[in-house]
Design a protein around this motif. Structure first.
Motif, mmCIF file in Angstrom:
data_model
loop_
_atom_site.group_PDB
_atom_site.id
_atom_site.type_symbol
_atom_site.label_atom_id
_atom_site.label_comp_id
_atom_site.label_asym_id
_atom_site.label_seq_id
_atom_site.Cartn_x
_atom_site.Cartn_y
_atom_site.Cartn_z
ATOM 1 N N GLU A 211 0.905 -1.130 -0.118
ATOM 2 C CA GLU A 211 -0.057 0.003 -0.165
ATOM 3 C C GLU A 211 0.989 1.360 -0.006
ATOM 4 N N ALA A 212 2.024 1.411 0.934
ATOM 5 C CA ALA A 212 2.849 2.391 0.872
ATOM 6 C C ALA A 212 3.602 2.583 -0.530
ATOM 7 N N ARG A 213 3.860 1.433 -0.948
ATOM 8 C CA ARG A 213 4.747 1.673 -2.225
ATOM 9 C C ARG A 213 3.804 2.374 -3.291
ATOM 10 N N TYR B 253 1.422 4.260 -2.816
ATOM 11 C CA TYR B 253 1.221 5.822 -2.696
ATOM 12 C C TYR B 253 2.497 6.494 -3.247
ATOM 13 N N ASP B 254 3.615 5.823 -2.789
ATOM 14 C CA ASP B 254 4.950 6.500 -3.307
ATOM 15 C C ASP B 254 5.106 6.394 -4.859
ATOM 16 N N LYS C 187 1.935 5.651 6.372
ATOM 17 C CA LYS C 187 2.014 4.411 5.499
ATOM 18 C C LYS C 187 3.398 4.771 4.717
ATOM 19 N N LEU C 188 3.605 5.812 4.317
ATOM 20 C CA LEU C 188 4.936 6.167 3.478
ATOM 21 C C LEU C 188 6.163 6.030 4.409
ATOM 22 N N GLU D 127 0.963 -3.383 11.904
ATOM 23 C CA GLU D 127 1.375 -2.190 11.159
ATOM 24 C C GLU D 127 1.838 -1.376 12.630
ATOM 25 N N TYR E 141 5.374 0.561 12.503
ATOM 26 C CA TYR E 141 5.404 2.105 12.211
ATOM 27 C C TYR E 141 6.348 2.504 13.416
#
Length: 280
Positions: free
Chosen positions: A112-114, A116-117, A144-145, A165, A169
């Protein structure tokens, strides 16, 4: 096949699997082979109940949503795939894929983070626009990032032990790869829960005795810099008044403990008038 059969319009069409391609920006980096096999067996027995969504690019069709169903359908041996053709911009498959995976909770937090990136770096999409399209807060995405600070070798370990998660984090707050790796091993070996892991990580972030001299020097340097700025500001103010024709008298005295300023500024008639008016 008649080309008209493949026009976009919302209806379900059957497209040969060999002209369908996965998107290079697919949000899901890892696939559970056992899960795909189970889905493939269900497709063999019941067919593909939910069509995949594709967009046409020249003579091929790119998967927009349903990447997992498409993979499983190929494993099941389907020669043609039920599809819905849509018109979409280049970045939209990633958006749609994200939405589908978020809704079904079928994507891990690193993937998910990837995604967004990728939206931010490849498609120059501002974080607030991404948040709006996905009905998330900017903070949700930023959080997330931060997970991408963790190296991929540690990501594999984290996903393998199904670490939460929240713990990951907290782990991302550590300074470097080495400290993250050693802390991760400690969390896994001691089977720490979220509260315990958070406390352990916070203790790792706390300054040690070895760090103390560096922190003191940093504070002293900051104070010294601010002191110079204040002194220069006073000196510049005095020079400005003198250059403006104001007969200013100033005296600066420095000791080991203090810097003292004596400043005398003559009052003009106008300033006296203003002062009396203010009092009244």
């Amino acid at each position: 096949m008649n080309e008209e059969y493949f026009e976009a319009g919302g209806q379900i069409v059957l497209i040969p699997h060999n002209v369908i391609r996965l998107s290079s920006t697919n949000t899901r980096k890892s696939n559970d082979i056992n899960e795909l096999e189970r889905l493939a067996q269900s497709i063999r027995e019941n067919g593909l109940l939910q069509p995949i969504t594709v967009r046409q690019i020249s003579s091929i069709y790119q998967v927009v949503t349903g990447e997992r169903r498409f993979r499983a359908a190929k494993i099941a041996g389907l020669c043609v795939i039920p599809c819905i053709i849509i018109r979409a911009e280049e970045e939209m498959p990633l958006i749609y894929s994200l939405l589908e995976n978020l809704q079904h909770k079928s994507i891990n937090f690193f993937d998910e983070a990837r995604a967004y990136d990728l939206l931010m770096t490849k498609y120059n999409m501002p974080i607030n626009v991404i948040a709006s399209k996905l009905a998330l807060s900017v903070w949700d995405i930023q959080k997330k990032l931060n997970l991408l600070k963790i190296a991929e070798d540690l990501q594999e370990i984290i996903l393998g032990v199904n670490l939460s998660e929240e713990i990951v984090y907290e782990l991302s707050k550590l300074r470097d790869h080495s400290s993250r790796e050693s802390t991760l091993r400690e969390i896994i070996d001691k089977d720490l829960n979220i509260a315990q892991a958070k406390q352990y990580i916070e203790s790792s972030l706390a300054p040690t005795q070895n760090d103390a001299p560096r922190l003191v020097k940093k504070v002293q340097k900051t104070l010294f810099t601010n002191e110079i700025i204040f002194i220069n500001s006073i000196d510049n103010a005095i020079d400005t008044m003198t250059n403006s024709g104001i007969n200013t008298v100033s005296k600066k005295t420095e000791t080991n403990d203090f810097i003292e300023y004596y400043i005398r500024i003559p009052r003009t008639k106008s300033s006296n008038f203003i002062s009396r008016a203010d009092v009244n």
